[in-house]
Design an enzyme around this catalytic site. Sequence first.
Site, PDB file in Angstrom:
ATOM      1  N   GLY A 188      21.320 -16.239  31.640  1.00 50.57           N
ATOM      2  CA  GLY A 188      20.435 -17.388  31.843  1.00 50.57           C
ATOM      3  C   GLY A 188      18.971 -17.001  31.827  1.00 50.57           C
ATOM      4  N   CYS A 189      18.651 -15.881  32.441  1.00 48.20           N
ATOM      5  CA  CYS A 189      17.260 -15.428  32.492  1.00 48.20           C
ATOM      6  C   CYS A 189      16.771 -15.000  31.114  1.00 48.20           C
ATOM      7  CB  CYS A 189      17.104 -14.292  33.498  1.00 48.20           C
ATOM      8  SG  CYS A 189      17.463 -14.820  35.191  1.00 48.20           S
ATOM      9  N   THR A 190      17.648 -14.409  30.331  1.00 46.21           N
ATOM     10  CA  THR A 190      17.277 -14.017  28.970  1.00 46.21           C
ATOM     11  C   THR A 190      17.038 -15.250  28.108  1.00 46.21           C
ATOM     12  OG1 THR A 190      18.467 -11.932  29.156  1.00 46.21           O
ATOM     13  CG2 THR A 190      18.025 -12.740  26.925  1.00 46.21           C
TER      14      THR A 190
ATOM     15  N   ALA B   2      13.682 -16.777  29.180  1.00 47.11           N
ATOM     16  CA  ALA B   2      12.561 -15.957  28.721  1.00 47.11           C
ATOM     17  C   ALA B   2      12.355 -16.092  27.213  1.00 47.11           C
ATOM     18  CB  ALA B   2      12.782 -14.492  29.101  1.00 47.11           C
TER      19      ALA B   2
END
Length: 155
Positions: free
Chosen positions: A43-45, A48
């Site tokens: 999710g963070c990738t 970003a």
Amino acid sequence: MLKAEETAPDFTLKSTEGKDVSLSGFRGKNVVLYFYPKDMTPGCTTEACDFRDQNSLFENLNTKVIGISPDPVEKHQKFVEKHGLSFTLLSDSDHQVSEAYGSWQKKKNFGKEYMGIVRSTFIIDKEGKIAKVWPKVKVNGHVEEVFQFVKEHLS
């Protein structure tokens, strides 16, 4: 969690370049300040990379994108290199800034409770006031929603 119309708390954190970065250094620009749990996670990738893909559009609206997580600068550097991120990541290893913004909260995963970052985004206007808050971000479509807000309200 902080709310719209409040003054955004100033802070100074280390960037991926190893420099001290202060929120007050961006006065005169809008800032998209997003808190995320951890580098290199799915999710963070995605989030970003979505910000990376839209970064030039934000820059055209005099808006700086800044990501904050508790990961150390070295891990941020690997994250930036692996995904070609074109905006600033800051390390909040002691989570003081995350706490000040209300993004450091109790979380539950597989029945276990722990403290961590709740994915959240703050738009800070040119005068340092919070213009908009997304307290519990769902990644899909979020960056487009943030961009539309900046375009419609702060450009």
